[in-house]
Design an enzyme around this catalytic site. Sequence first.
Site, PDB file in Angstrom:
ATOM      1  N   CYS A 282      -0.040  -1.771 -22.523  1.00  0.00           N
ATOM      2  CA  CYS A 282       1.260  -1.107 -22.639  1.00  0.00           C
ATOM      3  C   CYS A 282       1.231  -0.124 -23.815  1.00  0.00           C
ATOM      4  CB  CYS A 282       2.322  -2.183 -22.865  1.00  0.00           C
ATOM      5  SG  CYS A 282       3.968  -1.551 -23.179  1.00  0.00           S
TER       6      CYS A 282
ATOM      7  N   ASP B 176       0.788  -1.241   0.000  1.00  0.00           N
ATOM      8  CA  ASP B 176       0.000   0.000   0.000  1.00  0.00           C
ATOM      9  C   ASP B 176       0.815   1.284   0.000  1.00  0.00           C
ATOM     10  OD1 ASP B 176       0.944   0.146   2.653  1.00  0.00           O
ATOM     11  OD2 ASP B 176      -0.911  -0.660   3.498  1.00  0.00           O
TER      12      ASP B 176
ATOM     13  N   GLU C  30      -4.491  -9.571  18.623  1.00  0.00           N
ATOM     14  CA  GLU C  30      -4.762 -10.918  19.156  1.00  0.00           C
ATOM     15  C   GLU C  30      -3.564 -11.816  18.848  1.00  0.00           C
ATOM     16  OE1 GLU C  30      -8.303 -11.864  16.938  1.00  0.00           O
ATOM     17  OE2 GLU C  30      -7.137 -12.670  15.278  1.00  0.00           O
TER      18      GLU C  30
ATOM     19  N   HIS D 250       6.296  -8.428  -0.952  1.00  0.00           N
ATOM     20  CA  HIS D 250       5.252  -8.806  -1.927  1.00  0.00           C
ATOM     21  C   HIS D 250       5.098  -7.773  -3.037  1.00  0.00           C
ATOM     22  CE1 HIS D 250       3.309 -11.577   1.349  1.00  0.00           C
ATOM     23  NE2 HIS D 250       4.241 -12.191   0.664  1.00  0.00           N
TER      24      HIS D 250
ATOM     25  N   CYS E 133       6.508  -6.999 -22.822  1.00  0.00           N
ATOM     26  CA  CYS E 133       7.848  -6.426 -23.077  1.00  0.00           C
ATOM     27  C   CYS E 133       8.570  -6.006 -21.801  1.00  0.00           C
ATOM     28  CB  CYS E 133       7.750  -5.235 -24.039  1.00  0.00           C
ATOM     29  SG  CYS E 133       7.016  -3.757 -23.320  1.00  0.00           S
TER      30      CYS E 133
ATOM     31  N   CYS F 278       4.528  -4.384 -18.005  1.00  0.00           N
ATOM     32  CA  CYS F 278       3.966  -5.041 -19.185  1.00  0.00           C
ATOM     33  C   CYS F 278       4.332  -6.527 -19.159  1.00  0.00           C
ATOM     34  CB  CYS F 278       4.472  -4.379 -20.464  1.00  0.00           C
ATOM     35  SG  CYS F 278       3.866  -5.240 -21.932  1.00  0.00           S
TER      36      CYS F 278
HETATM   37  P1  NAD Z   1      -1.860 -10.686   7.692  1.00  0.00           P
HETATM   38  O1  NAD Z   1      -0.931 -11.788   7.962  1.00  0.00           O
HETATM   39  O2  NAD Z   1      -1.323  -9.474   7.082  1.00  0.00           O
HETATM   40  O3  NAD Z   1      -2.678 -10.401   9.097  1.00  0.00           O
HETATM   41  C1  NAD Z   1      -3.219  -9.261   9.590  1.00  0.00           C
HETATM   42  C2  NAD Z   1      -2.949  -9.275  11.112  1.00  0.00           C
HETATM   43  O4  NAD Z   1      -3.168  -7.973  11.630  1.00  0.00           O
HETATM   44  C3  NAD Z   1      -3.824 -10.223  11.967  1.00  0.00           C
HETATM   45  O5  NAD Z   1      -2.981 -11.011  12.783  1.00  0.00           O
HETATM   46  C4  NAD Z   1      -4.680  -9.273  12.839  1.00  0.00           C
HETATM   47  O6  NAD Z   1      -4.950  -9.799  14.127  1.00  0.00           O
HETATM   48  C5  NAD Z   1      -3.775  -8.073  12.917  1.00  0.00           C
HETATM   49  N1  NAD Z   1      -4.446  -6.790  13.166  1.00  0.00           N
HETATM   50  C6  NAD Z   1      -5.662  -6.373  12.723  1.00  0.00           C
HETATM   51  N2  NAD Z   1      -5.894  -5.112  13.112  1.00  0.00           N
HETATM   52  C7  NAD Z   1      -4.804  -4.701  13.809  1.00  0.00           C
HETATM   53  C8  NAD Z   1      -4.436  -3.496  14.458  1.00  0.00           C
HETATM   54  N3  NAD Z   1      -5.249  -2.427  14.455  1.00  0.00           N
HETATM   55  N4  NAD Z   1      -3.239  -3.424  15.066  1.00  0.00           N
HETATM   56  C9  NAD Z   1      -2.400  -4.504  15.086  1.00  0.00           C
HETATM   57  N5  NAD Z   1      -2.693  -5.672  14.478  1.00  0.00           N
HETATM   58  C10 NAD Z   1      -3.879  -5.769  13.849  1.00  0.00           C
HETATM   59  O7  NAD Z   1      -2.968 -11.315   6.885  1.00  0.00           O
HETATM   60  P2  NAD Z   1      -3.857 -10.933   5.665  1.00  0.00           P
HETATM   61  O8  NAD Z   1      -4.633  -9.693   5.913  1.00  0.00           O
HETATM   62  O9  NAD Z   1      -4.548 -12.182   5.331  1.00  0.00           O
HETATM   63  O10 NAD Z   1      -2.825 -10.592   4.480  1.00  0.00           O
HETATM   64  C11 NAD Z   1      -2.292 -11.518   3.620  1.00  0.00           C
HETATM   65  C12 NAD Z   1      -1.229 -10.857   2.802  1.00  0.00           C
HETATM   66  O11 NAD Z   1      -1.786  -9.794   2.052  1.00  0.00           O
HETATM   67  C13 NAD Z   1      -0.132 -10.241   3.649  1.00  0.00           C
HETATM   68  O12 NAD Z   1       1.031 -10.312   2.910  1.00  0.00           O
HETATM   69  C14 NAD Z   1      -0.587  -8.821   3.771  1.00  0.00           C
HETATM   70  O13 NAD Z   1       0.453  -7.930   4.057  1.00  0.00           O
HETATM   71  C15 NAD Z   1      -1.211  -8.576   2.388  1.00  0.00           C
HETATM   72  N6  NAD Z   1      -2.196  -7.505   2.506  1.00  0.00           N
HETATM   73  C16 NAD Z   1      -1.731  -6.237   2.392  1.00  0.00           C
HETATM   74  C17 NAD Z   1      -2.568  -5.174   2.595  1.00  0.00           C
HETATM   75  C18 NAD Z   1      -1.980  -3.810   2.481  1.00  0.00           C
HETATM   76  O14 NAD Z   1      -1.091  -3.574   1.631  1.00  0.00           O
HETATM   77  N7  NAD Z   1      -2.381  -2.900   3.355  1.00  0.00           N
HETATM   78  C19 NAD Z   1      -3.913  -5.392   2.914  1.00  0.00           C
HETATM   79  C20 NAD Z   1      -4.385  -6.711   2.996  1.00  0.00           C
HETATM   80  C21 NAD Z   1      -3.493  -7.786   2.810  1.00  0.00           C
END
Ligand code: NAD
Length: 246
Positions: A148, A104, A216, A119, A130, A127
């Site tokens: 592209c 993000d 958690e 990631h 190319c 593209c």
């Molecule tokens: P994840 O492994 O990234 O898990 C999210 C974790 O955040 C959970 O353990 C949850 O308990 C915890 N959490 C939720 N709210 C929180 C808070 N306010 N403070 C602290 N912890 C908190 O799992 P996912 O969401 O299944 O993601 C899978 C993959 O996709 C990962 O690589 C993730 O980074 C990516 N992803 C990225 C984005 C982004 O770029 N913002 C969003 C969604 C998923």
Amino acid sequence: MIAGIKETAELIKSAQYVTAFTGAGISVESGIPPFRGENGLWNRYNPEFLEISYFRNYPEKSWKLIKEIFYDYFGQAEPNRAHRVLARMEAEGILESIITQNIDNLHQMAGSKKVFEFHGHSRTLICTECGRETAASVQKLETLPPRCSHCGGLLKPMFVFFGEGIPEQAAQDSYQAARTSDVFLIIGSTGEIMPASMIPAYARENGARIIEVNIEPSNYTHTVTDLFLQGKATEIMNQLAVELGI
Ligand code: NAD
């Protein structure tokens, strides 16, 4: 004060190489939902649109959701206090690098410089024919799928789809940082996504103290974590900043 904050600050102050490892949880308070869990994106969307084979077969359908979620929606998000505290820690010389699983761009927007994007990221489109790269900010996503301007090939965001490998440089940098760390701070990650989930274990092999911030317990909590700070990323990181005097 949340138990463990003082001890965490002391560990960080006396460490040589501190790395932060972030997952979707750090961006939840910026309004970006995680994939899994109660309010996760997978409760609303079928994740198949991010499978590389689906993307190749149905680029228009896949791109419709990619645009809606990752550009129109995620694109509005701003860094929160947790992202900013990490940027401040780096500027103060007490954080060496960030390994993020997020795509993000919020760490960079907060001012962090050394960010290894395990990631990939959503800033650039590549593209598939190319290999030419285009900034996502200049690519109009009016007609989907985007093509592209050079060869007409299908454009794809430079983040990792299901079924794709990890970008080589980001992987090397991340493993190296983990293996050099003596304090390793996991923030908001379930530890369910391979191979990213292995990274904290590399830090532990190096003898690093593992501190975890999450609302958690996760897969890490009872396996690699030494100190579990339970709570929201913004609240814990804010208290940590106060304790570090930054
Ligand atoms: P994840 O492994 O990234 O898990 C999210 C974790 O955040 C959970 O353990 C949850 O308990 C915890 N959490 C939720 N709210 C929180 C808070 N306010 N403070 C602290 N912890 C908190 O799992 P996912 O969401 O299944 O993601 C899978 C993959 O996709 C990962 O690589 C993730 O980074 C990516 N992803 C990225 C984005 C982004 O770029 N913002 C969003 C969604 C998923």
